[in-house]
Design a protein around this motif. Structure first.
Motif, PDB file in Angstrom:
ATOM      1  N   TYR A 167       0.839  -1.194   0.000  1.00 38.99           N
ATOM      2  CA  TYR A 167       0.000   0.000   0.000  1.00 38.99           C
ATOM      3  C   TYR A 167       0.875   1.245   0.000  1.00 38.99           C
ATOM      4  O   TYR A 167       1.868   1.318   0.712  1.00 38.99           O
ATOM      5  CB  TYR A 167      -0.921  -0.005   1.237  1.00 38.99           C
ATOM      6  N   TYR A 199       3.454   0.432   2.964  1.00 35.67           N
ATOM      7  CA  TYR A 199       3.184  -0.582   3.977  1.00 35.67           C
ATOM      8  C   TYR A 199       2.953  -1.940   3.320  1.00 35.67           C
ATOM      9  O   TYR A 199       2.282  -2.036   2.294  1.00 35.67           O
ATOM     10  CB  TYR A 199       1.936  -0.226   4.783  1.00 35.67           C
ATOM     11  N   ASN A 231       1.445  -5.948   3.999  1.00 39.94           N
ATOM     12  CA  ASN A 231       0.377  -6.572   4.770  1.00 39.94           C
ATOM     13  C   ASN A 231       0.311  -8.039   4.381  1.00 39.94           C
ATOM     14  O   ASN A 231       0.545  -8.401   3.224  1.00 39.94           O
ATOM     15  CB  ASN A 231      -0.954  -5.885   4.467  1.00 39.94           C
ATOM     16  N   PHE A 235       0.145  -5.567   9.500  1.00 42.32           N
ATOM     17  CA  PHE A 235       0.856  -4.590   8.692  1.00 42.32           C
ATOM     18  C   PHE A 235       2.290  -4.441   9.165  1.00 42.32           C
ATOM     19  O   PHE A 235       2.578  -4.536  10.369  1.00 42.32           O
ATOM     20  CB  PHE A 235       0.178  -3.215   8.785  1.00 42.32           C
ATOM     21  N   GLY A 267       5.622  -1.983   9.673  1.00 42.48           N
ATOM     22  CA  GLY A 267       5.697  -0.677  10.290  1.00 42.48           C
ATOM     23  C   GLY A 267       5.739   0.488   9.314  1.00 42.48           C
ATOM     24  O   GLY A 267       5.577   1.643   9.717  1.00 42.48           O
ATOM     25  N   GLY A 303       2.085   4.175  12.053  1.00 43.58           N
ATOM     26  CA  GLY A 303       1.741   3.288  10.948  1.00 43.58           C
ATOM     27  C   GLY A 303       0.312   2.770  11.034  1.00 43.58           C
ATOM     28  O   GLY A 303      -0.455   3.112  11.931  1.00 43.58           O
ATOM     29  N   LEU A 304      -0.010   1.905  10.084  1.00 43.16           N
ATOM     30  CA  LEU A 304      -1.338   1.306  10.020  1.00 43.16           C
ATOM     31  C   LEU A 304      -1.449   0.166  11.032  1.00 43.16           C
ATOM     32  O   LEU A 304      -0.525  -0.624  11.197  1.00 43.16           O
ATOM     33  CB  LEU A 304      -1.605   0.767   8.618  1.00 43.16           C
ATOM     34  N   PHE A 307      -6.441  -5.480   0.790  1.00 37.29           N
ATOM     35  CA  PHE A 307      -7.494  -4.501   1.045  1.00 37.29           C
ATOM     36  C   PHE A 307      -7.577  -3.616  -0.192  1.00 37.29           C
ATOM     37  O   PHE A 307      -6.706  -2.756  -0.399  1.00 37.29           O
ATOM     38  CB  PHE A 307      -7.160  -3.675   2.285  1.00 37.29           C
TER      39      PHE A 307
END
Lengths: 109, 118
Positions: free
Chosen positions: A35, A86, A88, A100, A102, B44-45, B105
């Motif tokens: 992402y 990021y 995931n 996720f 960091g 972060g997420l 996602f």
């Protein structure tokens, strides 16, 4: 649950190639998704699966995986690619519970 | 157009409750896995919760027992009920469609800010 580890920051000269990595045990069994997030904006999916790009994502973005490491490569980085990235994946038990990394701050020089 | 729109954020005192909504258009919430992801200021997420198409729900340890994810099929809307809020819950909350077959996602809302402070 599993952990995904990313370098906090990476820089690249304009037009050059940069690789952003993500390490974690779950990546031995599952693909990572990647992402891009620019300041004040929601994340955007750029890579999923073995090496797939959603519609609208430039082909300079690519993904790969080896062992416990997934990589996002930008070939010919542009100024607009400066962003946080990021990774995931699933947790180590295979549950679709989001984990996720960091995040990596990419600076385009 | 496929999109998600979150509402319901705001300033809330510690210990208070808040319900976030995520209205979907262009697809059916109940046919998809749907998640909430949050991002604390400058951080972060962090994945928060998921509801599967079959109705099963899962939570991050940090919110388990305090947050509840749900959906209203008639309104095509996802919710996050947040109780016993803490300062560390301060974040932008995003809803996201979980493209389960691809482990990604693929659709994200614009986010709604929740600030927990006295």
């Amino acid at each position: 649950s599993s952990e995904l580890t990313q370098d906090p920051a990476v820089s690249v000269a304009l037009g050059q190639t940069v690789r952003i990595t993500c390490q974690g045990d779950s990546l031995r069994s599952y693909y990572a998704s990647w992402y891009q997030q620019k300041p004040g904006q929601a994340p955007v999916l750029v890579i999923y699966g073995k090496n797939n790009r959603p519609s609208g994502i430039p082909d300079r973005f690519s993904g790969s995986s080896s062992g416990n490491t997934a990589s996002l490569t930008i070939t010919g980085a542009q100024a607009e690619d400066e962003a946080d990235y990021y990774c995931n994946s699933r947790d180590s038990s295979g549950n679709r519970i989001g984990v996720f990394g960091g995040g990596t701050k990419l600076t385009v020089l | 157009e496929v999109q998600l729109v979150e509402t319901g954020g705001g300033l809330i005192q510690p210990g208070g409750s808040l319900r976030l909504s995520c209205a979907a258009s262009g697809f059916t919430v109940s046919s998809n896995y749907m998640s909430w992801v949050r991002q604390a200021p400058g951080k972060g997420l962090e994945w928060v919760s998921v509801i599967y198409s079959g109705g099963s729900t899962y939570y991050a340890d940090s919110v388990k027992g305090r947050f509840t994810i749900s959906r209203d099929n008639s309104k095509n809307t996802l919710y996050l009920q947040m109780n016993s809020l803490r300062a560390e819950d301060t974040a932008v909350y995003y809803c996201a469609r979980d493209w389960v077959s691809e482990d990604a996602f693929d659709i994200w809302g614009q986010g709604t800010m929740v600030t927990v402070s006295s």
